[in-house]
Write an enzyme that holds these catalytic residues in place. Structure first.
Site, PDB file in Angstrom:
ATOM      1  N   LYS A  22       0.850  -1.207   0.000  1.00  0.00           N
ATOM      2  CA  LYS A  22       0.000   0.000   0.000  1.00  0.00           C
ATOM      3  C   LYS A  22       0.882   1.252   0.000  1.00  0.00           C
ATOM      4  O   LYS A  22       0.654   2.182  -0.775  1.00  0.00           O
ATOM      5  CB  LYS A  22      -0.891  -0.019   1.247  1.00  0.00           C
ATOM      6  CG  LYS A  22      -1.471   1.316   1.619  1.00  0.00           C
ATOM      7  CD  LYS A  22      -2.315   1.250   2.861  1.00  0.00           C
ATOM      8  CE  LYS A  22      -1.618   1.604   4.148  1.00  0.00           C
ATOM      9  NZ  LYS A  22      -1.214   3.002   4.314  1.00  0.00           N
ATOM     10  N   ASN A  23       1.883   1.266   0.878  1.00  0.00           N
ATOM     11  CA  ASN A  23       2.669   2.496   1.033  1.00  0.00           C
ATOM     12  C   ASN A  23       3.574   2.782  -0.161  1.00  0.00           C
ATOM     13  O   ASN A  23       3.980   3.921  -0.365  1.00  0.00           O
ATOM     14  CB  ASN A  23       3.499   2.440   2.326  1.00  0.00           C
ATOM     15  CG  ASN A  23       2.620   2.619   3.553  1.00  0.00           C
ATOM     16  OD1 ASN A  23       1.426   2.860   3.437  1.00  0.00           O
ATOM     17  ND2 ASN A  23       3.210   2.500   4.738  1.00  0.00           N
ATOM     18  N   CYS A 118      -4.225   8.044  10.108  1.00  0.00           N
ATOM     19  CA  CYS A 118      -4.134   7.547  11.488  1.00  0.00           C
ATOM     20  C   CYS A 118      -3.693   8.664  12.421  1.00  0.00           C
ATOM     21  O   CYS A 118      -2.804   9.444  12.080  1.00  0.00           O
ATOM     22  CB  CYS A 118      -3.112   6.417  11.574  1.00  0.00           C
ATOM     23  SG  CYS A 118      -3.652   4.894  10.809  1.00  0.00           S
ATOM     24  N   ARG A 126      -0.555  15.373  12.644  1.00  0.00           N
ATOM     25  CA  ARG A 126       0.447  14.882  11.684  1.00  0.00           C
ATOM     26  C   ARG A 126       0.711  16.003  10.686  1.00  0.00           C
ATOM     27  O   ARG A 126       0.042  16.133   9.672  1.00  0.00           O
ATOM     28  CB  ARG A 126      -0.037  13.595  11.029  1.00  0.00           C
ATOM     29  CG  ARG A 126       0.017  12.449  12.030  1.00  0.00           C
ATOM     30  CD  ARG A 126      -0.357  11.141  11.426  1.00  0.00           C
ATOM     31  NE  ARG A 126       0.636  10.618  10.510  1.00  0.00           N
ATOM     32  CZ  ARG A 126       0.470   9.485   9.840  1.00  0.00           C
ATOM     33  NH1 ARG A 126      -0.624   8.798   9.989  1.00  0.00           N
ATOM     34  NH2 ARG A 126       1.405   9.062   9.012  1.00  0.00           N
ATOM     35  N   SER A 168      11.482  12.364   6.538  1.00  0.00           N
ATOM     36  CA  SER A 168      10.060  12.048   6.367  1.00  0.00           C
ATOM     37  C   SER A 168       9.879  11.224   5.099  1.00  0.00           C
ATOM     38  O   SER A 168      10.335  11.626   4.019  1.00  0.00           O
ATOM     39  CB  SER A 168       9.255  13.347   6.266  1.00  0.00           C
ATOM     40  OG  SER A 168       8.026  13.116   5.620  1.00  0.00           O
ATOM     41  N   ASP A 311       5.852   1.001  12.113  1.00  0.00           N
ATOM     42  CA  ASP A 311       4.625   0.302  11.717  1.00  0.00           C
ATOM     43  C   ASP A 311       4.580  -1.152  12.179  1.00  0.00           C
ATOM     44  O   ASP A 311       3.555  -1.819  12.010  1.00  0.00           O
ATOM     45  CB  ASP A 311       4.454   0.350  10.190  1.00  0.00           C
ATOM     46  CG  ASP A 311       3.925   1.691   9.730  1.00  0.00           C
ATOM     47  OD1 ASP A 311       3.686   2.568  10.583  1.00  0.00           O
ATOM     48  OD2 ASP A 311       3.750   1.874   8.502  1.00  0.00           O
ATOM     49  N   ARG A 403      -8.082  -0.593   5.738  1.00  0.00           N
ATOM     50  CA  ARG A 403      -7.332   0.446   5.010  1.00  0.00           C
ATOM     51  C   ARG A 403      -6.019  -0.100   4.469  1.00  0.00           C
ATOM     52  O   ARG A 403      -5.503   0.393   3.477  1.00  0.00           O
ATOM     53  CB  ARG A 403      -7.013   1.618   5.933  1.00  0.00           C
ATOM     54  CG  ARG A 403      -8.153   2.561   6.181  1.00  0.00           C
ATOM     55  CD  ARG A 403      -7.676   3.765   6.961  1.00  0.00           C
ATOM     56  NE  ARG A 403      -6.424   4.260   6.415  1.00  0.00           N
ATOM     57  CZ  ARG A 403      -5.452   4.834   7.112  1.00  0.00           C
ATOM     58  NH1 ARG A 403      -5.585   5.027   8.389  1.00  0.00           N
ATOM     59  NH2 ARG A 403      -4.348   5.231   6.520  1.00  0.00           N
TER      60      ARG A 403
HETATM   61  C1  UD1 Z   1       4.802   6.934   6.255  1.00  0.00           C
HETATM   62  C2  UD1 Z   1       3.949   5.698   6.211  1.00  0.00           C
HETATM   63  C3  UD1 Z   1       3.576   5.272   7.619  1.00  0.00           C
HETATM   64  C4  UD1 Z   1       4.826   5.108   8.462  1.00  0.00           C
HETATM   65  C5  UD1 Z   1       5.682   6.364   8.398  1.00  0.00           C
HETATM   66  C6  UD1 Z   1       7.029   6.233   9.111  1.00  0.00           C
HETATM   67  C7  UD1 Z   1       2.700   5.884   4.134  1.00  0.00           C
HETATM   68  C8  UD1 Z   1       1.399   6.131   3.488  1.00  0.00           C
HETATM   69  N1  UD1 Z   1       2.733   5.976   5.467  1.00  0.00           N
HETATM   70  O1  UD1 Z   1       4.002   7.952   6.848  1.00  0.00           O
HETATM   71  O2  UD1 Z   1       2.886   4.027   7.523  1.00  0.00           O
HETATM   72  O3  UD1 Z   1       4.443   4.912   9.807  1.00  0.00           O
HETATM   73  O4  UD1 Z   1       5.964   6.700   7.031  1.00  0.00           O
HETATM   74  O5  UD1 Z   1       7.744   5.171   8.584  1.00  0.00           O
HETATM   75  O6  UD1 Z   1       3.688   5.577   3.497  1.00  0.00           O
HETATM   76  N2  UD1 Z   1       6.592  15.007  10.064  1.00  0.00           N
HETATM   77  C9  UD1 Z   1       6.586  16.365  10.292  1.00  0.00           C
HETATM   78  N3  UD1 Z   1       6.261  17.177   9.250  1.00  0.00           N
HETATM   79  C10 UD1 Z   1       5.945  16.710   8.020  1.00  0.00           C
HETATM   80  C11 UD1 Z   1       5.956  15.316   7.804  1.00  0.00           C
HETATM   81  C12 UD1 Z   1       6.286  14.478   8.850  1.00  0.00           C
HETATM   82  O7  UD1 Z   1       6.871  16.835  11.392  1.00  0.00           O
HETATM   83  O8  UD1 Z   1       5.652  17.516   7.124  1.00  0.00           O
HETATM   84  C13 UD1 Z   1       6.948  14.088  11.194  1.00  0.00           C
HETATM   85  C14 UD1 Z   1       5.794  13.138  11.530  1.00  0.00           C
HETATM   86  O9  UD1 Z   1       4.864  13.734  12.402  1.00  0.00           O
HETATM   87  C15 UD1 Z   1       6.542  11.991  12.158  1.00  0.00           C
HETATM   88  C16 UD1 Z   1       7.852  11.944  11.366  1.00  0.00           C
HETATM   89  O10 UD1 Z   1       7.977  13.229  10.751  1.00  0.00           O
HETATM   90  O11 UD1 Z   1       6.809  12.267  13.510  1.00  0.00           O
HETATM   91  C17 UD1 Z   1       7.916  10.878  10.296  1.00  0.00           C
HETATM   92  O12 UD1 Z   1       6.739  10.946   9.499  1.00  0.00           O
HETATM   93  P1  UD1 Z   1       6.734  10.525   7.965  1.00  0.00           P
HETATM   94  O13 UD1 Z   1       7.964   9.726   7.667  1.00  0.00           O
HETATM   95  O14 UD1 Z   1       6.466  11.727   7.144  1.00  0.00           O
HETATM   96  O15 UD1 Z   1       5.484   9.580   7.902  1.00  0.00           O
HETATM   97  P2  UD1 Z   1       4.437   9.475   6.730  1.00  0.00           P
HETATM   98  O16 UD1 Z   1       5.100   9.682   5.427  1.00  0.00           O
HETATM   99  O17 UD1 Z   1       3.235  10.264   7.074  1.00  0.00           O
END
Ligand code: UD1
Length: 423
Positions: A22-23, A118, A126, A168, A311, A403
């Site tokens: 999915k991701n 989530c 988030r 991120s 995850d 999901r």
């Molecule tokens: C993706 C995955 C999710 C996984 C996560 C971490 C998908 C759809 N989801 O989520 O399953 O748990 O990676 O491996 O692929 N952050 C900020 N600002 C931003 C973006 C992120 O502060 O603009 C912070 C987040 O709150 C978090 C950290 O950075 O604490 C990592 O988040 P991120 O790697 O961006 O996760 P997702 O891409 O949302």
């Protein structure tokens, strides 16, 4: 809202076929907005987030054709391109934000709702600041009005050097897909290196993009004018694979898990070996047998890839509840990702939480109870726990599970779980 009724305990035996990731699929789907030519994707998982992304693309004017029981999809352009990504579609899925960059890169405009997904970060929510700040550096302008990001650019986005202040996955994927049609060269520093990011790069390069790794966490993207018609097979799901590996270890099971490259989850498999699992690695297959007694892991710490993934922390927490002593988990990615711990306590677990650290006492014999999922991976953890619990349990709010896990009850039934979906 559907529930699962599960009668345990079960010993899981047999074969499991892993679905597409999915991701990995979500950013690949979002990037189809950049193409004039059709894109055909195989091995799409049939999960709700993918349906939501396809509905989002449809609402933006893409034509979606399904084949092979909806696991293959052909996405092509229509004349009705739209630029509005609605709250009703983005509220349930954070990855919906990934259409913003491609719309601006290709059409210089977009109105995109703030996304949902989530709830893993308590009061901090988030954020998407890393996405927006980096897109701004490429020349995107935006303002926020009534929960929508109104974005535009004067002509093409312009290649720049961008250093992410923290790692991120989503922002890395978003900036990769947003910069491939830019004028000039973009350098992204501090990128995520998760296998799903690598899969995205492989697919984009197959479509004619020019992306290169020029350092451990640095990518160079030389802008190209257009992308070509592309066929791509999405990688297998890393987290689903890890979940089934935990399931085998937890239940003294014996599973042959097919359709995933084991080298991508070496960290997780090494940890499972420490708990006593016997693991044989084959080509795209993992043969895993659970131990009679699960050994504790002193301290588990979630980290960016190739560290232990956030995850899979909820699923490993279930395993550690049954280990032969006290273990702890420190969660470094999402600060409040322990909502499932309270529900596990309803099944008999002894877990205490302080800040971002959970202490798990071990030696728990789970007893069936009614529990409720709070998010996608929490739902997987609860299902694992009740499979190994004595008696009848219900897991409610399984829409979280739907999901991200394809046909979970069918797959579990096939390997010996007494599970029923109640609508
Ligand atoms: C993706 C995955 C999710 C996984 C996560 C971490 C998908 C759809 N989801 O989520 O399953 O748990 O990676 O491996 O692929 N952050 C900020 N600002 C931003 C973006 C992120 O502060 O603009 C912070 C987040 O709150 C978090 C950290 O950075 O604490 C990592 O988040 P991120 O790697 O961006 O996760 P997702 O891409 O949302």
């Amino acid at each position: 809202m559907d529930k699962f009724l599960i009668k345990g305990p079960s010993i899981l035996k047999g074969q499991v076929s892993i679905s597409g990731s999915k991701n990995a699929a979500l950013p690949i789907l979002a990037s189809t907005l950049l193409f004039d030519k059709p894109v055909t994707l195989k091995n799409l998982p049939r999960v709700r987030d993918i349906d939501t992304m396809l509905n989002l693309l449809r609402s933006l004017g893409s034509k979606i054709e399904f084949f092979d029981n909806k696991k293959k999809v052909r996405i092509s352009k229509t004349k009705k391109q739209k630029y509005f990504a609605s709250y009703s579609l983005l509220k349930t899925m954070r990855a919906g934000i990934l259409v913003l960059g491609p719309l601006v890169a290709k059409h210089q405009k977009s109105i995109t709702s703030f996304p949902g997904g989530c709830v893993l970060n308590g009061n901090s929510g988030r954020p998407i600041n890393l996405h927006l700040n980096a897109l701004q550096k490429l020349g995107m302008k935006f303002s926020i009005l009534n929960g929508y990001i109104h974005a535009s650019s004067k002509g093409k986005l312009k290649g720049k050097t961008i250093k992410f202040p923290s790692i991120s996955v989503g922002a890395t994927q978003h900036l990769l897909i947003s910069s491939i049609l830019s004028d000039g060269t973009t350098i992204l520093k501090g990128v995520a290196t998760e296998p799903e990011v690598v899969d995205l790069i492989n697919y984009l390069n197959a479509a004619g993009a020019n992306i290169k790794w020029v350092g451990k966490r640095t990518c160079q993207i030389i802008g190209v004018n257009s992308l070509k018609e592309t066929n791509y097979t999405v990688m297998g799901d890393r987290i689903e694979t890890g979940t089934f590996c935990v399931a085998a270890t937890l239940t003294k099971g014996n599973l042959l898990i097919k359709g995933f490259d084991p080298s991508l989850i070496k960290t997780e498999l090494d940890l499972l070996k420490k708990t006593g699992a016997k693991i044989k690695i084959l080509n795209q297959e993992i043969h895993i047998k659970g131990p009679q007694k699960i050994k504790k892991i002193n301290h588990l710490v979630t980290k960016e890839y190739a560290g232990f993934p956030t995850d899979l922390a909820p699923q490993f927490m279930v395993l550690l509840c049954k280990a032969n002593g006290r273990s702890s988990i420190t969660e470094n990615i999402f600060k409040s990702r322990f909502m499932h711990a309270m529900e596990l306590q309803r099944l008999g677990a002894k877990i205490s939480i302080k800040n971002n650290q959970a202490t798990i006492e071990g030696n728990t014999n789970f007893i069936g109870a009614e529990v409720m999922s709070s998010d996608l991976r929490a739902s997987a953890a609860l299902i694992l726990a009740v499979i190994s619990a004595k008696g009848i349990s219900t897991v409610s709010r399984v829409y979280h599970c739907d999901r991200g896990y394809e046909n979970i009850e069918k797959k579990l039934k096939k390997i010996g779980v007494n599970i029923k979906r109640i609508s």
